[in-house]
Design an enzyme around this catalytic site. Structure first.
Site, PDB file in Angstrom:
ATOM      1  N   SER A   1       0.747  -1.180   0.025  1.00 54.08           N
ATOM      2  CA  SER A   1       0.130   0.016   0.034  1.00 54.08           C
ATOM      3  C   SER A   1       0.890   1.258   0.051  1.00 54.08           C
ATOM      4  O   SER A   1       1.729   1.406  -0.982  1.00 54.08           O
ATOM      5  CB  SER A   1      -0.995   0.069   1.183  1.00 54.08           C
ATOM      6  OG  SER A   1      -1.894   0.972   1.164  1.00 54.08           O
TER       7      SER A   1
ATOM      8  N   HIS B   1      -8.090  -4.833  -0.882  1.00 53.88           N
ATOM      9  CA  HIS B   1      -6.587  -4.301  -0.605  1.00 53.88           C
ATOM     10  C   HIS B   1      -5.877  -5.371   0.192  1.00 53.88           C
ATOM     11  O   HIS B   1      -4.665  -5.069   0.201  1.00 53.88           O
ATOM     12  CB  HIS B   1      -6.872  -2.971   0.101  1.00 53.88           C
ATOM     13  CG  HIS B   1      -5.592  -2.118   0.344  1.00 53.88           C
ATOM     14  ND1 HIS B   1      -4.868  -1.643  -0.815  1.00 53.88           N
ATOM     15  CD2 HIS B   1      -5.027  -1.705   1.505  1.00 53.88           C
ATOM     16  CE1 HIS B   1      -3.856  -0.976  -0.567  1.00 53.88           C
ATOM     17  NE2 HIS B   1      -3.744  -0.926   0.518  1.00 53.88           N
TER      18      HIS B   1
END
Length: 690
Positions: A551, A664
């Site tokens: 991320s 994610h």
């Protein structure tokens, strides 16, 4: 500025076919007996049935969400609270009542559901709002569930939130607060809800009363109901950027009447603060200094103000200081109990523990000294904040499996009783943990943890080393027991390192703010300094050193690759943010401009300097593995796709894997996690020097 690879942002059939083909090539390249062995070991490890069972108390029951090899998507279940407290060994495990089988639900509905949690109706706890994420995405469907019949409530009177980003929570049996995609002009630029509504049972959602609304360029708007008996209140929140919130106390009776005037009473406190309510107090965690009546409260302080004054014009006479940081310390976490707040702090990235008790309106703060192993991270949560000062305490360290304690907190201290410990998943013989400090380019001392064989950490022989980091959004990276890394990496005599670079929260707001926007490069300088220190102290060599991050940490990896390639033998870049020109136009990216800047303004003059996608030059570069998920609706998979294709077109060694679901997190269940992790460790084994 023309983007040659922008077409890869499209979630088209052609791009899906491209991603599948490239991902298959990557898996095939690293496949073989060792890959299969790793995958089987990881599957067994993650599927184990002797895991530590954590639960939440609601009424007379303890609720748990459980996954193993037979139930990769998980079981939501419960048992009596008394039997859960008596559960201290495998022989004393209680009987569990399965409320919802997510694997079975997915098969019956032909949907790849990932469980997102359950909120039970207070105080009867006979209904729940179940959050389900398709494919593990950030969007969710929330459905009402009857715990008596163990089935979803259906029909026109049922509470069902359609699939979108947002939330829904109970006010009472016949009322919920909902924020969602309500149709045109109901989402922010980041794709989050623009308003919140009060929705009554049997009412059409389109007729639910809107009581707070933001603007298109806000991040998110929402609300929650505080059920504390005698202190019930509805709080509305409008996040104008990632770190700025406006808060209101909502006159719910007026909203029920369908009126829109005199509905909101705003809190008069810093909008940059993190705020919560505790009975008739407003608790404030300051991100920036606050000057009030010539008194300055420092950033990182924890304050308590009576709510009625916070809703008017508080003075310094109304403020109780519960915690004030120093140059080496910062507030980490807090949880409310019946008679006060238990909070933790970091001092040079080592935890300390405190209890702020409140009786008769007076606050008193006591330091607690639980018997916890060094280099452990401790999490404290209330058992039932409405009725008791009982707490759950979990501790976890690099070499210490997660341990669960049940205890009671008071001004006399924190008494703990160990219930259970997760089994040791890897051999820790000869391994040790150290905290070391590197010196960054501007002279700042950067702490980092290092785990491995004692002789390696003493610099007597170098070994393969994996350096992890994040450095953003005030997130603190702390010790934890990562069984997969332990089994696949540490057990082989290798080293794991974890950096505490600027941009994180290890030293409070100032540590985070030191690497914001035009100063982002400081986080990258810090991480590069840690990498250099690992080599200069003899722990590893450049050909043996790999870096990993996901991320925002994936953008960290992109910058290690493009700006500091000379420090690394390999890079693992997971669900990454890489294109800083386009990031604010992709999915939730607009919500991060407070952190990074706005690329459509003059901010691009500095953003381009740490946009990995725009800084690919002639090399040489180390090998890189890039992983992402098609269903990631937070950081667009286009970042990873475009970066990979650009590297390949330049002739650099790059590998790519895109999971078709998982959001994610990059994987939606145990099988997918095992495959991705087996790929990562097989890649590292292939490209790093022995």
């Amino acid at each position: 500025m023309k983007d040659k690879y922008q077409y890869l942002e499209e979630l088209s059939e052609a791009n899906m076919a491209w991603a599948k083909e490239v991902s298959t090539e990557t898996v095939t390249h690293f496949s073989g007996p060792e890959f299969t062995k790793r995958q089987e070991q990881l599957d067994t490890l993650l599927s184990s049935k002797d895991q530590l069972i954590l639960a939440n108390k609601r009424g007379e029951y303890a609720y748990n969400f459980y996954t193993d090899g037979d139930h990769p998507r998980g079981l939501w279940r419960r048992t009596s609270f008394d039997s859960y407290l008596a559960y201290v060994s495998p022989e004393t495990e209680p009987e569990w009542e399965v409320l919802l089988d997510i694997d079975e639900l997915g098969k019956n509905e032909d949907q790849s559901w990932v469980f997102g949690g359950a909120q039970l109706l207070f105080p009867t706890y006979d209904r729940a709002l179940i959050s389900l994420h398709p494919g593990g995405s950030d969007t969710n469907v929330i459905r009402e569930f009857d715990l008596i019949t163990r089935s979803f409530v259906t029909g026109p009177d049922a509470f069902i939130k359609p699939n979108s980003k947002g939330a829904m929570s109970w006010v009472d049996r016949n009322t919920v607060v909902i924020s969602a995609d309500f149709g045109p002009d109901s989402l922010t630029a980041s794709g989050y809800p623009l308003s919140a509504r009060l929705w009554s049972r049997g009412q059409d959602l389109s007729e639910a009363v809107e009581f707070v609304r933001g603007e298109y360029n806000d991040v998110i708007v929402g609300a929650y109901y505080d059920h504390t008996p005698g202190h019930e209140k509805l709080i509305a929140r409008r996040a104008t950027d990632f770190r700025t919130d406006r808060l209101w106390n909502v006159n719910i009776d007026t909203v029920r009447q369908g009126k829109k005037d005199d509905v909101l009473a705003e809190f008069h406190i810093p909008e940059s603060a993190i705020v919560s309510t505790l009975r008739d107090w407003t608790i404030i965690d300051l991100r920036y200094p606050w000057e009030l009546n010539d008194t300055i409260y420092s950033a990182g302080s924890l304050l308590a103000i009576p709510t009625h004054t916070a809703l008017n014009k508080p003075t310094s006479q109304d403020v109780e200081v519960l915690y004030c940081p120093s140059e080496t310390s910062s507030l980490l976490s807090m949880t409310a109990v019946s008679s006060g707040i238990v909070f933790t702090s970091l001092d040079n990235v080592q935890q300390r523990f405190w209890f702020a008790s409140n009786s008769g309106g007076d606050w008193a703060v006591t330091e607690l000294h639980p018997d916890i192993p060094p280099f452990s991270t401790v999490s404290i949560a209330a058992v039932d904040a409405h009725t008791s000062d009982e707490v759950w305490v979990t501790s976890s360290g690099f070499l210490h499996p997660t341990t669960l304690f049940h205890g009671h907190v008071s001004s006399e201290g924190l008494s703990l009783h160990q219930l259970r410990q997760s089994p040791h998943r890897f051999n820790t013989s000869g391994l040790t943990v150290l905290q070391r400090w590197a010196t960054s380019q501007d002279g700042t001392k950067i702490p980092y943890f290092v785990v491995g064989p004692e002789e390696v950490l003493e610099g007597k022989r170098p070994a393969r080393t994996l350096l992890d980091g994040y450095g953003g959004f005030e997130v603190s990276r702390l010790p934890s027991y990562i069984s997969t890394y332990g089994k696949m990496w540490l057990e082989k005599g290798y080293v794991y390192a974890l950096s505490n670079i600027r941009g994180g929260g290890e030293f409070g707001p100032r540590w985070h703010q030191a690497a914001l926007r035009e100063n982002r490069h400081k986080a990258y300088e810090d991480h590069a300094a840690v990498a250099a220190d690992l080599v200069s102290t003899g722990i590893t060599t450049v050909p043996q050193l790999a870096a990993t991050g996901g991320s925002n940490g994936g953008m960290l990896m992109g910058n290690m690759y493009t700006t500091y390639p000379q420090h690394f033998g390999a890079i693992v870049c997971r669900v990454p943010l890489l294109d800083m020109k386009r990031f604010s136009h992709l999915l939730a990216g607009a919500s991060w401009m407070e952190e990074y800047g706005n690329p459509d303004t003059d901010d691009w003059n500095y953003l381009r300097n740490y946009s990995p996608y725009h800084n690919v030059k002639s090399g040489p570069y180390p090998p890189i593995l890039i992983t992402t998920s098609t269903r990631d609706d937070r950081v667009h998979p286009g970042h990873a796709r475009k970066f990979y294709q650009k590297l390949r077109d330049h002739g650099f060694t790059a590998y790519y894997h895109e999971n078709t679901e998982g959001g994610h997190a990059g994987a939606a269940d145990i099988k997918q996690t095992a495959q991705v992790m087996a790929l990562i460790f097989s890649y590292l084994d292939s490209v790093l020097a022995p």
